[in-house]
Design a protein around this motif. Structure first.
Motif, mmCIF file in Angstrom:
data_model
loop_
_atom_site.group_PDB
_atom_site.id
_atom_site.type_symbol
_atom_site.label_atom_id
_atom_site.label_comp_id
_atom_site.label_asym_id
_atom_site.label_seq_id
_atom_site.Cartn_x
_atom_site.Cartn_y
_atom_site.Cartn_z
ATOM 1 N N ILE A 1 0.932 -1.221 0.054
ATOM 2 C CA ILE A 1 -0.021 -0.009 0.139
ATOM 3 C C ILE A 1 0.899 1.214 -0.009
ATOM 4 O O ILE A 1 1.942 1.423 0.860
ATOM 5 C CB ILE A 1 -0.884 0.044 1.209
ATOM 6 N N ASP A 2 0.401 2.066 -0.786
ATOM 7 C CA ASP A 2 1.346 3.403 -0.964
ATOM 8 C C ASP A 2 1.245 4.221 0.146
ATOM 9 O O ASP A 2 -0.036 4.409 0.874
ATOM 10 C CB ASP A 2 0.530 3.943 -2.338
ATOM 11 N N THR A 3 2.165 4.758 0.794
ATOM 12 C CA THR A 3 2.236 5.369 2.296
ATOM 13 C C THR A 3 1.270 6.687 2.054
ATOM 14 O O THR A 3 0.693 7.337 2.983
ATOM 15 C CB THR A 3 3.490 5.600 2.724
ATOM 16 N N SER A 4 1.045 7.353 0.990
ATOM 17 C CA SER A 4 0.503 8.465 0.528
ATOM 18 C C SER A 4 -0.922 8.461 0.720
ATOM 19 O O SER A 4 -1.762 9.384 1.143
ATOM 20 C CB SER A 4 0.717 9.095 -0.888
ATOM 21 N N VAL A 5 -1.537 7.234 0.798
ATOM 22 C CA VAL A 5 -2.988 7.007 1.149
ATOM 23 C C VAL A 5 -2.971 6.120 2.294
ATOM 24 O O VAL A 5 -4.073 5.650 2.710
ATOM 25 C CB VAL A 5 -3.843 6.201 0.001
ATOM 26 N N ASP B 1 -3.801 6.823 5.460
ATOM 27 C CA ASP B 1 -4.960 6.985 6.498
ATOM 28 C C ASP B 1 -6.278 7.199 5.685
ATOM 29 O O ASP B 1 -7.289 7.149 6.310
ATOM 30 C CB ASP B 1 -4.749 8.409 6.974
ATOM 31 N N SER B 2 -6.480 6.808 4.389
ATOM 32 C CA SER B 2 -7.723 6.834 3.977
ATOM 33 C C SER B 2 -8.011 5.459 3.033
ATOM 34 O O SER B 2 -9.081 5.417 2.312
ATOM 35 C CB SER B 2 -7.434 7.919 2.693
ATOM 36 N N TYR B 3 -7.472 4.310 3.489
ATOM 37 C CA TYR B 3 -8.083 2.866 3.049
ATOM 38 C C TYR B 3 -8.717 2.260 4.168
ATOM 39 O O TYR B 3 -8.493 2.195 5.183
ATOM 40 C CB TYR B 3 -6.670 2.584 2.348
ATOM 41 N N ASN B 4 -9.505 1.177 3.464
ATOM 42 C CA ASN B 4 -10.140 0.037 4.393
ATOM 43 C C ASN B 4 -9.400 -1.086 4.092
ATOM 44 O O ASN B 4 -9.307 -1.565 3.187
ATOM 45 C CB ASN B 4 -11.533 0.347 3.756
ATOM 46 N N LEU B 5 -8.799 -1.500 5.321
ATOM 47 C CA LEU B 5 -7.710 -2.409 5.324
ATOM 48 C C LEU B 5 -8.356 -4.075 4.714
ATOM 49 O O LEU B 5 -7.742 -4.557 3.875
ATOM 50 C CB LEU B 5 -7.291 -2.890 6.756
ATOM 51 N N PRO B 6 -9.627 -4.272 4.987
ATOM 52 C CA PRO B 6 -10.121 -5.600 4.697
ATOM 53 C C PRO B 6 -10.360 -5.280 3.053
ATOM 54 O O PRO B 6 -10.119 -6.317 2.310
ATOM 55 C CB PRO B 6 -11.564 -5.737 5.122
#
Length: 102
Positions: free
Chosen positions: A16-20, A22-27
């Motif tokens: 996962i790109d570190t720039s996103v 805080d904005s992703y849903n892990l599952p």
């Protein structure tokens, strides 16, 4: 294939790109990676069709375990003072040509 290696080592989060961050849903991210790995199976019969992919991505049902991808290529670079050596191998015997300008 970096994704396969990280998946088997249970380190898929590193894809996962570190720039996103805080904005992703892990599952959802893990599901996308899982479906992507199913799409690159060596045997065409093991790969899902597009309707199945859409159903897999939109559903919450259990997914089949992916097998090692058909086009897994590992490249090792050994750099020497005057040259570099590229070695690669593939489970399916496919070769890759690297083009370099003169």
């Amino acid at each position: 294939m970096v994704a396969w290696k990280l998946w088997t080592e249970e380190r898929a989060l590193e894809l996962i790109d570190t720039s996103v961050k805080d904005s992703y849903n892990l599952p959802e991210i893990f599901r996308c990676i899982h479906v992507g790995l199913l799409c690159v199976q060596q045997l065409p019969d093991d790969r899902p069709d597009m309707l199945s992919v859409v159903m897999m991505l939109s559903g919450e049902s259990a997914l089949p375990q992916p097998k090692q991808p058909g086009f897994l290529i590992e490249v090792q670079n050994e750099v020497h003072p005057s040259s570099s050596k590229h070695e690669s191998c593939s489970a399916n015997g496919v070769t890759i040509t690297l083009l370099e300008a003169r």
